[in-house]
Design a protein around this motif. Structure first.
Motif, short mmCIF file in Angstrom:
data_model
loop_
_atom_site.label_atom_id
_atom_site.label_comp_id
_atom_site.label_asym_id
_atom_site.label_seq_id
_atom_site.Cartn_x
_atom_site.Cartn_y
_atom_site.Cartn_z
N GLU A 20 -18.87 4.43 -3.12
CA GLU A 20 -18.70 4.22 -4.56
C GLU A 20 -19.16 5.49 -5.28
OE1 GLU A 20 -20.68 0.68 -6.03
OE2 GLU A 20 -20.51 -0.20 -4.04
N LEU A 21 -18.40 5.91 -6.28
CA LEU A 21 -18.78 7.02 -7.14
C LEU A 21 -19.02 6.47 -8.53
CD1 LEU A 21 -16.17 9.71 -6.01
CD2 LEU A 21 -18.54 9.43 -5.23
N VAL A 22 -20.16 6.82 -9.09
CA VAL A 22 -20.54 6.33 -10.42
C VAL A 22 -20.97 7.53 -11.27
CG1 VAL A 22 -22.07 4.80 -11.71
CG2 VAL A 22 -21.35 4.16 -9.41
N ARG A 23 -20.30 7.70 -12.41
CA ARG A 23 -20.67 8.76 -13.35
C ARG A 23 -21.67 8.16 -14.34
NH1 ARG A 23 -18.06 13.61 -15.29
NH2 ARG A 23 -19.05 14.22 -17.23
N CYS A 24 -22.78 8.85 -14.55
CA CYS A 24 -23.85 8.34 -15.40
C CYS A 24 -24.17 9.33 -16.51
CB CYS A 24 -25.11 8.11 -14.57
SG CYS A 24 -24.86 7.00 -13.16
N GLU A 25 -24.46 8.78 -17.69
CA GLU A 25 -24.88 9.57 -18.84
C GLU A 25 -26.17 8.94 -19.36
OE1 GLU A 25 -21.60 10.03 -21.66
OE2 GLU A 25 -20.24 9.73 -19.98
N LEU A 26 -27.25 9.72 -19.30
CA LEU A 26 -28.56 9.22 -19.73
C LEU A 26 -28.97 9.96 -21.01
CD1 LEU A 26 -30.79 7.25 -18.79
CD2 LEU A 26 -31.85 9.17 -17.59
N PRO A 27 -29.12 9.21 -22.12
CA PRO A 27 -29.45 9.84 -23.40
C PRO A 27 -30.82 10.52 -23.39
CG PRO A 27 -28.69 7.58 -23.72
CD PRO A 27 -28.92 7.77 -22.24
N PRO A 28 -31.05 11.40 -24.35
CA PRO A 28 -32.35 12.07 -24.45
C PRO A 28 -33.48 11.06 -24.58
CG PRO A 28 -30.78 13.00 -26.02
CD PRO A 28 -30.14 11.80 -25.41
N GLY A 29 -34.55 11.30 -23.83
CA GLY A 29 -35.73 10.44 -23.90
C GLY A 29 -35.62 9.13 -23.16
N ALA A 30 -34.46 8.83 -22.59
CA ALA A 30 -34.26 7.55 -21.91
C ALA A 30 -34.83 7.58 -20.50
CB ALA A 30 -32.78 7.19 -21.86
N SER A 31 -35.23 6.41 -20.05
CA SER A 31 -35.81 6.25 -18.72
C SER A 31 -35.40 4.88 -18.18
CB SER A 31 -37.34 6.35 -18.83
OG SER A 31 -37.94 6.08 -17.59
N ILE A 32 -34.98 4.85 -16.91
CA ILE A 32 -34.57 3.59 -16.28
C ILE A 32 -35.24 3.50 -14.91
CG2 ILE A 32 -32.66 2.21 -15.41
CD1 ILE A 32 -30.85 3.67 -17.35
N ALA A 33 -35.92 2.37 -14.68
CA ALA A 33 -36.59 2.15 -13.41
C ALA A 33 -35.81 1.12 -12.59
CB ALA A 33 -38.01 1.66 -13.65
N TYR A 34 -35.76 1.36 -11.28
CA TYR A 34 -35.13 0.43 -10.35
C TYR A 34 -36.11 0.14 -9.21
CZ TYR A 34 -30.63 1.57 -12.51
OH TYR A 34 -29.60 1.74 -13.40
#
Length: 188
Positions: A111-125
């Motif tokens: 699977e290929l996934v293109r991601c765009e993370l805005p300034p200052g954003a953080s995501i935990a998994y």
């Protein structure tokens, strides 16, 4: 066919409930396996709350699915060709994180996934989101801080990181511009 975010959310709610029920799990069972409260799972299943990327990461990990697979199953489309205009796009309501499923839907091994993370954003998994996959992150634009367990990787344009053993991970954009990266996922 591309499904807009507002139309995908009820489909996603139904899919989460279907995945849970197909396993014979109660809300309490899914809560215990995912670390997400019963109340939140119930709200998501009833389309009373919009799930975040982090929440979907916890749920998909509990189901033994990638986030891409969970979203593709919710959308219900299968094709060997994914035209750019028809690729499924989902935006995290909490962070503004935007993910585009580049690969065609279906049972492919990659699977290929293109991601765009805005300034200052953080995501935990949680580590469980990575337990059954092999992943690489390829930076397209900007700088991404990827925290993998206790290790911090600073990725810049063109850098590619192969993830190690499953660990709790966090994607952080500490910059003033959106960063863009591609995640390649292969099932183990």
């Amino acid at each position: 066919m591309s499904i807009k975010v507002n139309k995908l959310e009820p489909l996603l709610a139904d899919r989460i409930k279907l995945e849970r029920e197909a396993r014979g799990w109660s809300l309490a069972d899914l809560a215990a396996r995912s670390g997400v409260s019963k109340a939140m799972i119930s709200k998501v299943e009833r389309s009373e709350a919009s799930p975040t990327a982090a929440l979907l990461g916890h749920l998909s990990g509990a189901f033994g699915l990638t986030l891409s697979t969970l979203l593709a199953r919710a959308e219900g489309a299968t094709s060997r060709l994914a035209r750019a205009k028809a690729q499924a796009v989902w935006t995290d309501p909490a962070t503004g994180f935007r993910r585009t499923a580049v690969s065609p839907d279906g049972p492919g091994a990659i699977e290929l996934v293109r991601c765009e993370l805005p300034p200052g954003a953080s995501i935990a998994y949680p580590a469980s989101a990575f337990a059954f996959t092999h992943q690489q992150i390829w930076m397209l634009k900007g700088t991404l801080h990827f925290i993998e367990g206790a290790e911090i990787h600073e990725l810049r344009d063109g850098d590619c990181l192969q993830l190690g053993s499953p660990a709790n991970c966090r994607f952080e954009n500490r910059q003033r511009k959106t960063c863009e990266y591609l995640v390649a996922v292969a099932r183990r």
